[in-house]
Design an enzyme around this catalytic site. Structure first.
Site, mmCIF file in Angstrom:
data_model
loop_
_atom_site.group_PDB
_atom_site.id
_atom_site.type_symbol
_atom_site.label_atom_id
_atom_site.label_comp_id
_atom_site.label_asym_id
_atom_site.label_seq_id
_atom_site.Cartn_x
_atom_site.Cartn_y
_atom_site.Cartn_z
ATOM 1 N N ARG A 101 0.802 -1.221 0.000
ATOM 2 C CA ARG A 101 0.000 0.000 0.000
ATOM 3 C C ARG A 101 0.837 1.275 0.000
ATOM 4 O O ARG A 101 0.361 2.329 -0.336
ATOM 5 C CB ARG A 101 -0.948 -0.020 1.214
ATOM 6 C CG ARG A 101 -1.792 1.218 1.442
ATOM 7 C CD ARG A 101 -2.646 1.571 0.235
ATOM 8 N NE ARG A 101 -3.493 2.732 0.514
ATOM 9 C CZ ARG A 101 -3.063 3.981 0.559
ATOM 10 N NH1 ARG A 101 -1.786 4.258 0.384
ATOM 11 N NH2 ARG A 101 -3.907 4.970 0.807
ATOM 12 N N LYS A 102 2.088 1.153 0.422
ATOM 13 C CA LYS A 102 2.961 2.329 0.535
ATOM 14 C C LYS A 102 2.225 3.470 1.242
ATOM 15 O O LYS A 102 2.081 4.578 0.714
ATOM 16 C CB LYS A 102 3.476 2.775 -0.836
ATOM 17 C CG LYS A 102 4.437 1.784 -1.488
ATOM 18 C CD LYS A 102 5.020 2.288 -2.793
ATOM 19 C CE LYS A 102 6.066 1.345 -3.374
ATOM 20 N NZ LYS A 102 5.509 0.052 -3.821
ATOM 21 N N PHE A 103 1.769 3.181 2.457
ATOM 22 C CA PHE A 103 1.113 4.223 3.259
ATOM 23 C C PHE A 103 2.044 5.423 3.363
ATOM 24 O O PHE A 103 3.264 5.268 3.495
ATOM 25 C CB PHE A 103 0.778 3.700 4.659
ATOM 26 C CG PHE A 103 -0.349 2.709 4.687
ATOM 27 C CD1 PHE A 103 -1.665 3.120 4.515
ATOM 28 C CD2 PHE A 103 -0.092 1.355 4.867
ATOM 29 C CE1 PHE A 103 -2.707 2.205 4.534
ATOM 30 C CE2 PHE A 103 -1.139 0.434 4.886
ATOM 31 C CZ PHE A 103 -2.442 0.858 4.720
#
Lengths: 266, 266
Positions: A101-103
């Site tokens: 998700r690469k928050f």
């Protein structure tokens, strides 16, 4: 400013089963144990846009992989059932699910993004990842959302895309952040092993942008070979996307990548 | 390393209608024109988790705002109809929709994340935002996904969260990236105006983390007042979340913020 890793000194590798004992996060422990048991350090990036295609791919490559990497937000017909079925396949084939998700938001927002919404990521993904950019609050938020018992987090210490801004100073700050949160952060997305010595054995290093042949994609992605990533740069896990899911026979192609990546550990 | 903006010299402001003529992206032009016409520089962050609550909030605060900021991925019952209804309310009340996605992946991935998946962001959001971190490929990917005719992009030049890694060098790199893509990138998420002079007039500056009272949230968020953001730091638009949507009367509270933020321009 960009990190361009070069060949490192030959690593005297600590066996994955021993690294499982050094890791402080339960999912990290499970991953190291799984890699040792199943003898695979291959992660497949399942960048497909239909739920059936995702599940079919997971079922096909499942026997070859330690981790299935997902982008749930590109699947046009994602439902709760997709997550449930992915989890079923993870149990069937003994792999972990990593939602890439690469928050990259503040803590209060990532709490909702990880546990809520249509995707309810924390309910089916074993681990996810985040950029260190927003500060420690992002780790605190994700810990709140997912808990440390059945979830873990990777930080993005380096990227492979052209002109990225993750310079050495940034990578160092990211490493320091990980060391402050070893109950939850158990590794990195990076181009190389970013922590040396026994301290570094407690973390896992996963490297994307891997193909058998080196080339680009016209949108800034730069590829590396399995051997370059594992043997030359001392990473642990190769992440392969288009090289496998766009091949005519993903299962057979995954087996080829698996062997190259595992042999490169020796 | 963190940017802690201080009070800047009093800005001789170029009217928004004149800045519309300097901006090279159609959505940026529309935003400056809208602000001048409607006399508002308030953006409400609609961080609610149900579609009905989101639409009700948009309808309530719509008359006060230039921009509604969304996090579609925290809405548990989001459907295509939610996007359609939001767009209807944007037309009804004359505001633009800004999906605060904080894209942070490589170009090939953000193409799918912006145009595809359950949320199909490009189909209803007027503009979105991205971290400069992965390099120019992220801008190229989003341009491919959304097109420059009816879409625009903001880059995150600074953040407000504690211990963030967006230092001066990072902000400069982000600004240079924006200047390379003025057909698509029309502004910044920042704590202050980050480009001085007439060149800077072509971009819009939006500042989050604004509340009438200064305090934190326990997860690293640090708040600023409308006057500090607009009059002291020369930003253009305040982004207000919890201060409005958690108030007893969001419409009335939005009107208070709107007046403070607009008066601070003088």
């Amino acid at each position: 400013a960009q990190v361009l890793p070069t060949k490192k000194a030959k690593l005297q590798r600590t066996p994955f089963e021993d690294r499982a004992k050094l890791c402080k996060n339960a999912v990290g422990v499970a991953l190291f144990s799984l890699m040792a048991r199943k003898k695979t350090n291959l992660c497949v990036a399942a960048d497909v846009v239909e739920a059936k295609a995702l599940l079919d791919l997971a079922d096909a490559v499942g026997p070859q992989i330690c981790v299935l990497k997902t982008h749930c937000d590109i699947v046009r017909d994602w439902t709760d059932e997709t997550g449930t079925q992915l989890r079923f396949l993870a149990d069937k084939h003994d792999f972990l699910i990593f939602e890439d998700r690469k928050f990259a938001d503040i803590g209060n927002t990532v709490v909702q993004q990880c546990s809520g919404g249509v995707h309810r990521i924390a309910s089916w993904a074993h681990f996810t990842n985040a950029h260190a950019l927003p500060g420690d609050g992002i780790v605190d938020g994700l810990r709140t959302a997912a808990g440390v018992e059945n979830h873990g987090l990777l930080l993005l210490a380096q990227m492979s895309s052209a002109g990225n801004l993750l310079n050495k100073e940034y990578t160092s700050a990211c490493v320091e952040m990980a060391k402050r949160h070893t109950d939850f952060v158990f590794g990195f997305i990076s181009q190389e092993r970013v922590i040396e010595g026994s301290e570094g054995d407690a973390f896992v290093y996963m490297t994307p942008g891997v193909k058998l042949s080196q080339e680009g994609d016209g949108l800034g992605q730069q590829y590396n070979t399995p051997t370059a990533v594992i043997a030359d740069r001392n990473s642990d896990i190769i992440i392969v996307g288009r090289g496998i899911y766009k091949s005519d026979n993903p299962a057979a192609t995954a087996a080829i990548y698996r062997k190259q990546a595992w042999d490169a550990l020796a």
